[in-house]
Design an enzyme around this catalytic site. Sequence first.
Site, short mmCIF file in Angstrom:
data_model
loop_
_atom_site.label_atom_id
_atom_site.label_comp_id
_atom_site.label_asym_id
_atom_site.label_seq_id
_atom_site.Cartn_x
_atom_site.Cartn_y
_atom_site.Cartn_z
N GLU A 174 3.53 51.67 17.50
CA GLU A 174 3.56 53.14 17.44
C GLU A 174 4.63 53.68 18.40
O GLU A 174 4.37 54.53 19.25
CB GLU A 174 2.18 53.73 17.72
CG GLU A 174 1.17 53.31 16.67
CD GLU A 174 -0.11 54.15 16.59
OE1 GLU A 174 -0.36 54.96 17.48
OE2 GLU A 174 -0.84 53.96 15.60
N GLU A 298 -2.86 48.68 10.98
CA GLU A 298 -4.00 49.45 11.49
C GLU A 298 -4.51 50.33 10.37
O GLU A 298 -3.79 51.21 9.89
CB GLU A 298 -3.60 50.31 12.70
CG GLU A 298 -3.33 49.47 13.94
CD GLU A 298 -3.17 50.27 15.22
OE1 GLU A 298 -3.75 51.37 15.34
OE2 GLU A 298 -2.43 49.79 16.11
#
Length: 490
Positions: A174, A298
């Site tokens: 991220e 994810e």
Amino acid sequence: MAISIHVDGARPGATISRYIYGHFSEHLGRCIYGGLFVGKDSPIPNVNGMRTDVVEALKKLKVPVLRWPGGCFADEYHWQDAIGPQENRKRMVNTNWGYVVEDNSFGTHEFLELCRQIGCEPYINANVGSGTVREMAEWVEYLNSDGDSSVVRERWANGQKEPWGVRFFGVGNESWGCGGNMRPEFYADMYLKYQTYCRDYGDNKLFRIACGPSEDDLEWTETLMKNARKHLDALTLHFYTVPTGSWKGSKGSATKFDTDMYYTTLTRANRMEKLVTDHLAVMDRYDPEHKVGLIVDEWGTWYDVEPGTNPGFLYQQNTMRDAMVAALNLNIFNNHADRITMANIAQMVNVLQSVILTDGDQMLLTPTYHVFDLYKAHMDAQLLPSAVFCDELQGGVKQVTASASVKDGVITVTAANLHPTEAAEVLLDVAGAENAQVTARILSGDMHDCNTFEQKDAVTIRDFTDIRKTERGLVVTLPACAVAEITLRA
Ligand code: AHR
């Protein structure tokens, strides 16, 4: 509308990567500490510190790959702090997750021991946000080299003679958010620089994974593909099912929800289909030969934490609603087998949509665990084309979701009836398997049903026999809120 599923048993397509059934474990709440690892001196039965009950349950799922150490934690993780004698390991504060003290007692050696015990491959996600190029390069060297360098000598001194040969290696997590708040152009350059020094050692070729987009950020995907595609094997997509759609206010309760919220949850989960399709379309423009894979590393439901638990620990219950979300997502991933290289549900134990929950020495399997069990025959099987005809539910999700595959002549169809209260009579027509022997297993219940430490098997898989052979095909009566594995053997 009459409900039917049509499968072409004679046209096997792409292989469904077994890594689609992967998991994610982060130094977050009780995922690692208490959930997977209790330490050698714990009264909880363990082998080299890993919980025996949890490892045994994971072995039954045939977990193919485990991602670690984060998540947001990855970009503050310094691997050198967590090797060598326990008493010398550096203590840090886990600023992402509850500001608890991380004593680094679970590090590289422990993670690879856990993977060995589970029988899965490791996927290590390294630190770009606050780590150096040298730190990352030396981690790869420590993991994979057998040259007589100081880094490798340290590994030998720490008891590991042979290199582990880690393949899956992520460069940042991220990076558009907790991993450094970077612009896509900047990350693409950082990626190119960091990965340059992550060397291949011996026969082991790294599978280089770049941090991909959040949800529908197509610009991130575009920029990465434009600038870095020649140097990466896959990029990642993160997408969570947050029922209320809000990251700031309440995300909704894991167990207390009404029918509208049930439908909203499934509608949001079903966004995965469009997200995958849209990102793949961008990727295809730069990579028509499909050399770069998409990894959804994810995914899963994200609710408010269970009342009374640490808000930084993301501990939530898991109901039949989660089972439906899992069934929907796994069918989407299977049906994109040609392009989805891996997926990792978040997270393995005690965090978000877990397959296992623990409480002290107690352990339970969640409805999501059972869905993974029902789907495991798809791993490394060849996808069969399938089409589902049915009405849509409130919010636009189809009432029935399905995927099909074949391996060693055995056809597996996984199908879910997402309707919360009405059974679905489904005509299942599998061309080429008219005379097959049929067996089936099912998970069903009320949408709120879950397993608790008082009633661990309230939701569990049972044999399913509500299947009739007719001239048109099999007539399968799926109960409301149910997911089934139907096996056809020649
Ligand atoms: O899984 C929990 C967190 O969600 C991860 O640490 C992060 O990558 C994502 O935002």
